[in-house]
Design a protein around this motif. Structure first.
Motif, short mmCIF file in Angstrom:
data_model
loop_
_atom_site.label_atom_id
_atom_site.label_comp_id
_atom_site.label_asym_id
_atom_site.label_seq_id
_atom_site.Cartn_x
_atom_site.Cartn_y
_atom_site.Cartn_z
N PRO A 109 -0.54 -11.18 -6.33
CA PRO A 109 -0.66 -11.61 -4.93
C PRO A 109 -0.86 -10.47 -3.94
N ALA A 110 -0.18 -9.34 -4.14
CA ALA A 110 -0.27 -8.25 -3.17
C ALA A 110 -1.70 -7.76 -3.02
N CYS A 111 -2.47 -7.77 -4.12
CA CYS A 111 -3.84 -7.25 -4.07
C CYS A 111 -4.67 -8.10 -3.11
N GLU A 113 -3.51 -10.30 -0.83
CA GLU A 113 -2.93 -10.41 0.52
C GLU A 113 -3.19 -9.13 1.32
N SER B 31 4.67 -11.89 -10.27
CA SER B 31 5.23 -11.77 -8.92
C SER B 31 5.79 -13.11 -8.47
N VAL B 33 6.41 -13.89 -5.22
CA VAL B 33 6.20 -14.10 -3.78
C VAL B 33 5.43 -15.40 -3.52
N TYR B 37 3.09 -14.09 2.21
CA TYR B 37 4.29 -13.25 2.38
C TYR B 37 3.95 -11.94 3.07
N LEU B 38 2.78 -11.38 2.77
CA LEU B 38 2.48 -10.04 3.27
C LEU B 38 1.97 -10.07 4.71
N ARG B 39 1.16 -11.09 5.01
CA ARG B 39 0.67 -11.20 6.39
C ARG B 39 1.86 -11.35 7.36
N LEU B 63 7.15 -3.59 0.08
CA LEU B 63 6.28 -4.73 0.39
C LEU B 63 5.23 -5.03 -0.68
N ILE B 64 4.73 -3.98 -1.30
CA ILE B 64 3.62 -4.19 -2.25
C ILE B 64 4.13 -4.51 -3.65
N GLY B 67 4.88 -7.90 -4.78
CA GLY B 67 3.72 -8.79 -4.84
C GLY B 67 2.81 -8.49 -6.01
N ILE B 68 3.25 -7.60 -6.88
CA ILE B 68 2.43 -7.23 -8.04
C ILE B 68 2.88 -8.02 -9.27
#
Lengths: 497, 497
Positions: A109-111, A113, B31, B33, B37-39, B63-64, B67-68
């Protein structure tokens, strides 16, 4: 290699990279090796047994570095810059450590987002309209590998949108428009897609920027012949000379038609970060008429290769053209449409985690730092322009553009001189001059031909370039010009009348 | 960031990457999340002023990383592996430090030269015929970004070669052949190129591998209708089930025709390194019939994403299809034809220095280490297969393939049971079972559908996976299966007869 061995090898790599940057100025800008040097130095096959890391790491220094042309060298004025930063490098390093192909939201997801957020940050930095933001959920931004990929994706989306609107149009009748000054990416995309490409004429008097009338006439001609122009690649800052196509005129011509306007601002797009450059870089018209836009962070944008920012006005036109979702790629969130699955926004399936390095750069520099960096490059180029202006031997081939100057030797002859230089003769002179600069390891300049005129490009943008490097470059240029002029004058005189 | 600040940030990154790998097993594989979540966590725009590096680096952790999805986790059995190594990571790190786009020999000779050598090393590691070697100067190897790019390039070359041989053939009549089990890259390439794609039927009794007769019949049918099949993508190890198309039969059918055989061995190609797998992976027929071949080092080949190895039998067919040389890219050696200019071997212009990481991996592991790694993964999968075999509740959907097992719950019912499961009901059961595994952070499995059958893929290959992780996975699978079976049996019983 286990974790502790990696710690050691990692420290060593960091130290050696520091050494590399400390030694950068002492290195020849262009590699001095000859073709085949590495094949001769390496065995024919991979070793059967594993080798010690130290041997391998030492071989990088011994065998690879001499074969590298140093694009980060402050006296690298060739091609366009790949202005890297340590922040960009660290972004790539962290991304490598989790090495994952980020093809859909779920795969990490982080990638996804971070890419969506960072592309919005970048859109705002460049003053793009809200319709290009991912948060608009209509348009949006995605990171492609290169400007060639961005253009290819834009053309595919344009073709898909056009043929849906005009069913029955034959592939053979579709035409891509570029100009004679468009980057090779236009012709390449046409080759890849098996489509016709028409390079519209641009004129010296227009500083090689495409005019609306030329486009209008081409559309009329082609339409009359049953052809279907469906996309125009308009460039803000061409590779040869930094030319700027007149987006305002192009926009007026295509208004209301189905012609897709892809704006290739791969190099000069970063100037949009500075309010003072937005008029010349045609921000308003990009926002008004652009269906898609490409700005390469990895050229003059402080981010290590590769990171090509690509925005589209209507994301649905993109995903309609590229969406494939086999069962093994289905996910709960993807099915629900609550997340972006970036694999449907580009050519490949897997993708590197490129947004991380852009995030690092934008945060560490801040918008202000980013702008100041662009301003510094332009100021250095303006300084170079002032030097060229003062010289009686040189002239500009086109108006300098941002941080690019295209110039050549055009010696002023005293009255009654026997030499009356033809275009061809002047081209020979400049080829000689350029070839002489290529023998000088302290600098690297590349050439181009515009409208039959052979000329030299001077592109500023490496992060470490200062006024002192411009002065050194100018001294060297004058020196080699003098020698080239001498040889040329002798040859010219010896030609029987 | 100056050089000394970079040294500090670099050491910190190396240390934190070490911490990451030490903590890998304690992290949830996927992940946890939620979308957006990141926005929510990040500001709307890039900061105006630059921020301190420590803040940025800490945010990566905070934060990152959550999300991985951890593709390097030893209990990652989803999709296919991206089996990274520290050696690969160091290759990417050194490559980032000189950040250059390597589009032609001159732009950095080492990038081209190392790629040519490393692709020959790899060809030999995989037992490819001499005609695929760069040193043959007829065929050759090049690193593409992904298997999708490799397939696209192969199809473009095939189309170009075919239409040159058969002038006048309409674009609309060209057909790409894949099978119903081919990776989405086939359909994607067809979408991109605007070409027809026909997915040939494969059968369960053939383990979903394409047979020659099916191909022969399709060619006859299509040719009769004035169509022109010009390329077949044959897979060695499909994504869904690791199926292997019968290259020997395909080769016999296409012999003497203009049909290009592209072999997509993106995942399973690395098994060619081991002599004992070469028959099943059809090495002899790849060498005999393959016009091009793709093996992804970045899947199961110990090299960090991205590094897709691509070989072609006749490089001229590739460069004829893709060569663009504007003046600003001309060089002395390029003009003389004494060097490879890799930009004419792929879609984009610029390219990362990817050969470095492959070189590091092949040298550090040696051919023996590479083979042992592949053997270890296959052995671990065989162990998993033995566990599945012993269980009365599970069965295989197809024959396990190298390091991939496709299985599902097929409960054995005691005689007189009221439950007589339909296909649909079994699919529901397996969906329930798979969804339950997705709630377990200790593992990640992905699903597929083959011939209407919903099933679970178990793909071994992460570098750190050991027998212990297989045992843990199996325990978890049994546990969730039991719960899913209980729910399903209750539902099934409650259905009125």
């Amino acid at each position: 290699m286990d974790i502790e061995q990696f710690r050691k090898a990692g420290y060593q790599a960091i130290d050696r990279i520091c050494d590399y940057f400390y030694s950068l100025e002492k290195r020849p800008v262009a590699s001095q090796v000859q073709p085949g040097y590495l094949r001769e130095a390496l065995p024919d096959s991979a070793p059967e047994q594993g080798e010690e890391w130290d041997t391998i790491a030492d071989d990088y220094q011994k065998l690879i570095l001499p074969g590298i042309t140093h694009w980060q060298h402050p006296s690298f004025f060739a091609y366009f810059p790949t202005a890297s930063t340590f922040e960009g490098l660290l972004g790539d390093l962290y991304a490598s450590s989790t090495s994952n192909p980020g093809f859909n939201w779920n795969s990490s997801p982080a990638c996804t987002e971070l890419e969506a957020v960072v592309m919005d940050w970048s859109a705002k930095l460049f003053g793009l309209g809200d319709h290009f933001l991912n948060s608009s959920e209509i348009g949006g931004g995605v990171i492609q590998t290169t400007a060639s990929d961005s253009a290819l994706v834009a053309i595919v989306a344009a073709r898909s949108a056009y043929t849906k609107k005009h069913p029955g149009v034959k592939h053979e009748d579709l035409i891509i428009y570029t100009t004679t000054q468009t980057h090779s990416l236009g012709t390449k995309a046409a080759l890849v897609l098996g489509l016709q490409c028409r390079a519209l004429q641009v004129k010296a008097e227009d500083e090689f920027g495409l005019r609306g009338d030329t486009l209008k006439q081409a559309i009329e001609e082609d339409t009359k012949q049953g052809k279907h122009p469906f996309v125009i690649i308009a460039t803000i800052g061409t590779t040869s000379s930094g030319a700027i196509d007149r987006l305002n005129e192009i926009g007026e011509v295509v208004k209301g038609s189905s012609l897709w306007v892809h704006v290739d601002a791969a190099w000069a797009g970063v100037t949009l970060s500075c309010p003072e450059f937005r008029d010349i870089a045609q921000l308003d018209y990009i926002n008004k008429y652009g269906d898609s836009l490409c700005v390469n962070f990895h050229k003059w944008g402080l981010v290590n290769f590769d990171a090509s920012a690509f925005w589209v006005r209507d994301r649905k036109l993109l995903t309609d053209a590229l969406d494939i979702t086999p069962e093994y790629l289905r996910t709960k969130h993807g099915d629900a449409g609550t997340v972006i699955d970036y694999r449907n926004w580009h050519l490949a399936l897997g993708r590197r985690f490129r947004s991380l390095k852009i995030w690092f750069v934008l945060r560490s520099f801040g918008q202000e730092g980013f702008r100041n960096y662009i301003r510094k490059s332009v100021a250095l180029n303006n300084y170079f322009v002032s030097l060229v202006k003062q010289s009686p031997s040189f002239s500009f081939v086109t108006k300098p553009s941002f941080a690019l100057t295209v110039f050549r030797l055009t010696p002023q002859l005293h009255e009654g001189s026997k030499i009356s230089p033809t275009q061809e003769s002047l081209n020979d002179l400049n080829r000689e001059f350029h070839n002489r600069t290529l023998t000088r390891p302290e600098i690297l300049l590349t050439q181009t031909v515009i409208d039959g005129v052979f000329c030299i490009r001077f592109a500023v943008g490496a992060e470490r370039t200062t006024k002192e490097h411009i002065d050194k470059a100018w001294a060297l240029i004058q020196e080699e010009a003098e020698v080239a002029l001498g040889i040329w004058a002798k040859k010219a005189v010896s030609v029987p009348n």
